[in-house]
Design a protein around this motif. Structure first.
Motif, short mmCIF file in Angstrom:
data_model
loop_
_atom_site.label_atom_id
_atom_site.label_comp_id
_atom_site.label_asym_id
_atom_site.label_seq_id
_atom_site.Cartn_x
_atom_site.Cartn_y
_atom_site.Cartn_z
N ILE A 46 0.86 -1.20 0.00
CA ILE A 46 0.00 0.00 0.00
C ILE A 46 0.89 1.24 0.00
CG2 ILE A 46 -1.64 1.35 1.39
CD1 ILE A 46 -2.79 -1.28 2.38
N PRO A 47 0.70 2.13 -0.97
CA PRO A 47 1.57 3.31 -1.00
C PRO A 47 1.28 4.22 0.18
CG PRO A 47 0.18 3.16 -2.98
CD PRO A 47 -0.32 2.15 -2.01
N LYS A 48 2.31 4.58 0.88
CA LYS A 48 2.16 5.54 2.00
C LYS A 48 3.10 6.70 1.74
CE LYS A 48 0.68 2.94 6.04
NZ LYS A 48 1.21 2.48 7.33
N GLY A 49 4.12 6.84 2.58
CA GLY A 49 5.04 7.96 2.44
C GLY A 49 5.84 7.88 1.15
N ASN A 50 6.25 9.06 0.69
CA ASN A 50 7.07 9.14 -0.53
C ASN A 50 8.52 9.45 -0.20
OD1 ASN A 50 4.91 8.67 -2.28
ND2 ASN A 50 4.23 10.79 -1.97
N GLY A 51 8.91 9.14 1.03
CA GLY A 51 10.29 9.34 1.40
C GLY A 51 10.42 10.17 2.65
N ARG B 197 20.03 5.64 -0.99
CA ARG B 197 20.24 6.58 -2.11
C ARG B 197 20.14 5.85 -3.45
NH1 ARG B 197 23.20 11.45 -1.89
NH2 ARG B 197 24.37 10.85 -0.05
N THR B 198 20.64 4.61 -3.48
CA THR B 198 20.62 3.88 -4.75
C THR B 198 19.18 3.58 -5.19
OG1 THR B 198 20.80 1.78 -3.61
CG2 THR B 198 22.86 2.75 -4.36
N GLU B 199 18.25 3.58 -4.24
CA GLU B 199 16.84 3.31 -4.56
C GLU B 199 16.04 4.59 -4.77
OE1 GLU B 199 15.67 0.26 -4.86
OE2 GLU B 199 17.59 -0.65 -4.32
N ALA B 200 16.64 5.74 -4.44
CA ALA B 200 15.88 6.99 -4.41
C ALA B 200 15.96 7.72 -5.75
CB ALA B 200 16.41 7.90 -3.30
N THR B 201 14.92 8.50 -6.04
CA THR B 201 14.99 9.35 -7.23
C THR B 201 15.74 10.64 -6.92
OG1 THR B 201 12.84 10.27 -6.65
CG2 THR B 201 12.86 8.49 -8.28
N TYR B 202 15.83 10.99 -5.63
CA TYR B 202 16.62 12.16 -5.24
C TYR B 202 17.03 12.00 -3.78
CZ TYR B 202 18.19 16.84 -4.21
OH TYR B 202 18.99 17.88 -3.82
N ALA B 203 18.24 12.40 -3.46
CA ALA B 203 18.68 12.42 -2.06
C ALA B 203 19.64 13.58 -1.89
CB ALA B 203 19.35 11.11 -1.68
N ALA C 167 13.86 10.88 -1.65
CA ALA C 167 12.58 10.53 -2.30
C ALA C 167 12.59 9.07 -2.73
CB ALA C 167 12.35 11.44 -3.51
N ALA C 168 11.83 8.26 -2.03
CA ALA C 168 11.70 6.83 -2.37
C ALA C 168 10.40 6.34 -1.74
CB ALA C 168 12.88 6.04 -1.81
N PRO C 169 9.78 5.34 -2.36
CA PRO C 169 8.53 4.83 -1.76
C PRO C 169 8.77 4.21 -0.38
CG PRO C 169 8.87 3.97 -3.99
CD PRO C 169 10.14 4.64 -3.58
N GLN C 170 7.78 4.36 0.48
CA GLN C 170 7.96 3.85 1.85
C GLN C 170 8.25 2.35 1.88
OE1 GLN C 170 5.31 5.46 4.81
NE2 GLN C 170 5.44 3.65 6.08
N ARG C 171 7.63 1.59 0.97
CA ARG C 171 7.87 0.14 1.00
C ARG C 171 9.33 -0.17 0.70
NH1 ARG C 171 5.80 0.91 -4.01
NH2 ARG C 171 7.15 0.13 -5.65
N VAL D 272 9.15 9.71 -7.34
CA VAL D 272 9.60 9.03 -6.12
C VAL D 272 9.86 7.54 -6.35
CG1 VAL D 272 8.58 10.57 -4.42
CG2 VAL D 272 7.18 8.75 -5.39
N ASP D 273 9.33 7.01 -7.45
CA ASP D 273 9.47 5.57 -7.70
C ASP D 273 10.04 5.40 -9.10
OD1 ASP D 273 9.22 2.89 -8.07
OD2 ASP D 273 7.14 2.75 -7.38
N LYS D 274 11.33 5.02 -9.15
CA LYS D 274 12.04 5.01 -10.43
C LYS D 274 11.37 4.12 -11.48
CE LYS D 274 16.07 3.89 -8.62
NZ LYS D 274 17.48 3.66 -8.35
#
Ligand SMILES: Cc1cc2nc3c(=O)[nH]c(=O)nc-3n(C[C@H](O)[C@H](O)[C@H](O)COP(=O)(O)OP(=O)(O)OC[C@H]3O[C@@H](n4cnc5c(N)ncnc54)[C@H](O)[C@@H]3O)c2cc1C
Length: 526
Positions: free
Chosen positions: A45-50, A69-75, A102-106, A233-235
């Motif tokens: 379930i999508p929650k926080g975006n980072g 950071r490797t999973e994030a669209t921005y850090a 910025a990365a999905p909470q999951r 937020v989700d590459k």
């Protein structure tokens, strides 16, 4: 239910971001907790975006920033951010006070779970806390429902990291005062027609409404909206999937019926005065807005952290929740190991409840500024004028980041002394030359042990702390970038400066012993 009662030193209920981080901290402190999580696996379930705020640099103090950071669209630091409907422009400041990851909470939860596994910790998934009884003042017995059958668990400490509707908080009888506002948020992840997407900016050009700005709340006469591509937020997200959210003041709105795409479309129509064609809803939700804080974060053996302890209704909960876990973990581990100085565990409530109040202050102010009445309009205009100056922008940026919070480091024997400017704040990430080579403060903090940095030429501060060489890492160091602004610095395992002296103090070790006793316990040899 089995006859035998299992025992544990610490049980954490909830393996969301807060519970996972607390479990990591406890493992680093030498205590492996039992972690109970009702869900069979990490939720999609999508929650926080980072994350935004102080937790971003703090993750580096645990070696978690690079994997995330490797999973994030921005850090990193951001040039601007929003404060309710207003924009904070940090470009006029030397450095941005706010960092974002910025990365999905999951994704964040998966990375934290991986780290916990590396440290030898596990999560009992599908195990739900269903009952709790106190065993005197110092322990609790839990009833757990699990796939293999119900069981009981006797524990010295119970940490409720079980979210906003915390069963631990309710079963423990801890109050959760605050307000529920009449603002209804509706959020959807939906497809939008590709021909409405403005090339280069990702804005949506909606007939009748013009270009809708992205990635910031926009106020209109009847509410506010926020729109952004999921790919920000989700590459892996397709470019035509957007997160669309609206906020409207709707007293007495029915929150019981399942949310539909028509409801989101209708709300957006009221807010922007035009139709945005949307299809293929991936996820839809409707949220009321609570702004509440537990009246105590510790009640004997029961502790609360994360959303179980506070909800803000505006964002920033992940920042506060993970900083709670960082603050609590080493103190709880020291208590369980029997090495905690008097009052150490109680300082968790003192420090983090006060931090939660600062977060409530700024999130409630954002909410007030977003209202539709003439008073809010006047406040927006006036604050907008103040935001043309650098200091108000910096002040609000630090408030959102949580870096304005300064813990009280006045330990026994230190009362009456003016605090050093570094004391109570996150230790600056200096690059240092030490006897073991070149390092950064963030790297030195990764084992989650206290660190004493002695910047004197003769190492006399480290010598004065020799009795604490276990658990304190004693290092004679020279700053390689910038200045240390001190003769010596004692850093707690959570990265906060407990004590500092100088620069140029007559006795650079003055007050050190009291600080070591207050935060690290007794020396090995007296
Ligand atoms: C739509 C949405 C968007 C959001 N966006 C943002 C954002 O952009 N930035 C931000 O900072 N925050 C955001 N948030 C808030 C953020 O998701 C929460 O603050 C965060 O999840 C809190 O983490 P937590 O670990 O404290 O609690 P939770 O994530 O709620 O985790 C609690 C865990 O406890 C488990 N649990 C509960 N009861 C029991 C029980 N009895 N037994 C066993 N397990 C139990 C639950 O299954 C859950 O896994 C958003 C939230 C929502 C809903």
């Amino acid at each position: 239910m089995g006859e035998e009662i299992e025992t544990a030193s610490v049980v954490i209920v909830g393996a969301g971001p807060t519970g996972l981080m607390l479990a990591i901290e406890l493992c680093l402190g030498g205590v492996t907790p039992v972690v109970l999580e009702q869900l069979p696996e990490i939720s999609d379930i999508p929650k926080g975006n980072g994350f935004f705020g102080l937790i971003v640099p703090v993750l580096d103090y645990r070696g978690l920033l690079e994997p995330l950071r490797t999973e994030a669209t921005y850090a990193g630091p951001v040039p601007r951010f929003f404060f309710g409907p207003l924009t904070l422009d940090f470009s006029g400041l030397d450095t941005s006070p706010l960092q974002v990851l910025a990365a999905p909470q999951r994704t964040i939860e998966h990375k934290l779970a991986e780290r916990l596994t590396e440290l030898g910790g596990t999560v009992r998934r599908g195990h739900e806390l269903t009952g709790l009884s106190r065993d005197g003042a110092d322990a609790v017995t839990l009833v757990v429902t699990a796939p293999g059958g119900d069981y009981q668990l006797h524990t010295r400490y119970l940490a409720g990291c079980d979210g906003a509707h915390s069963g631990v908080r309710k079963l423990a009888g801890i109050g959760f005062p605050g307000v529920t506002s009449e603002t209804i948020a509706r959020i959807g992840r939906v497809r939008v027609p590709a021909d409405l997407i403005v090339a280069g900016t990702g804005e949506l050009d909606v007939p009748g409404a013009g270009r809708l700005r992205i990635m910031q709340p926009v106020r209109t006469a009847s509410g506010s909206y926020s729109i952004g591509p999921q790919a920000s937020v989700d590459k892996d997200a397709p470019r035509d999937v957007y997160i669309v959210s609206t906020q409207e003041e709707q007293p007495g709105a029915d929150l019981t019926e399942p949310m539909t795409l028509d409801e989101l479309a209708g709300s957006l129509r009221r807010v922007i005065g035009a139709d945005l064609p949307m299809s293929d809803p991936i996820w839809l939700t409707r949220l009321g807005s609570n702004s509440r804080q537990a009246d105590r974060y510790r009640d004997g053996p029961i502790l609360l952290a994360g959303d179980a302890a506070h909800v803000f209704g505006v964002g920033g909960s992940l920042n506060a929740g993970l900083l709670d876990a960082l603050n609590l973990g080493w103190k709880l581990a020291a208590d369980v190991r029997g090495s905690a100085p008097d009052g150490l565990l109680d300082s968790y409530h003192a420090e983090r409840h006060a931090a939660g109040q600062r977060a409530l202050l700024q999130t409630r102010a954002q909410r007030a500024l977003s209202r539709g009445d003439v008073y809010a309009e006047a406040a927006r205009e006036l604050l907008g004028e103040l935001l043309c100056f650098r200091e108000p922008v910096r002040h609000l940026g630090e408030l959102i980041a949580g870096s304005d919070v300064r813990y009280d480091m006045t330990g026994p024997g230190q009362a009456g002394q003016p605090p050093h400017s570094l004391a109570g704040r996150l230790a600056p990430d200096l690059r240092l030359a030490t006897g073991d080579g070149v390092s950064r403060v963030a790297e030195l903090m990764r084992p989650a042990r206290p660190v004493l940095l002695d910047f004197t030429d003769d190492g006399r501060v480290a010598a004065a702390a020799a009795g604490w060489s276990d658990p304190v890492t004693l290092l004679i160091a020279k700053p390689l970038t910038g200045t240390a602004a001190a003769d010596a610095v004692l850093i707690r395992p959570d990265g906060y400066v407990a004590w500092a002296s100088g620069p140029g103090a007559a006795d650079p070790a003055d007050g050190l012993e009291a600080a070591l006793r207050a935060w690290c316990g007794q020396p090995a040899q007296v």
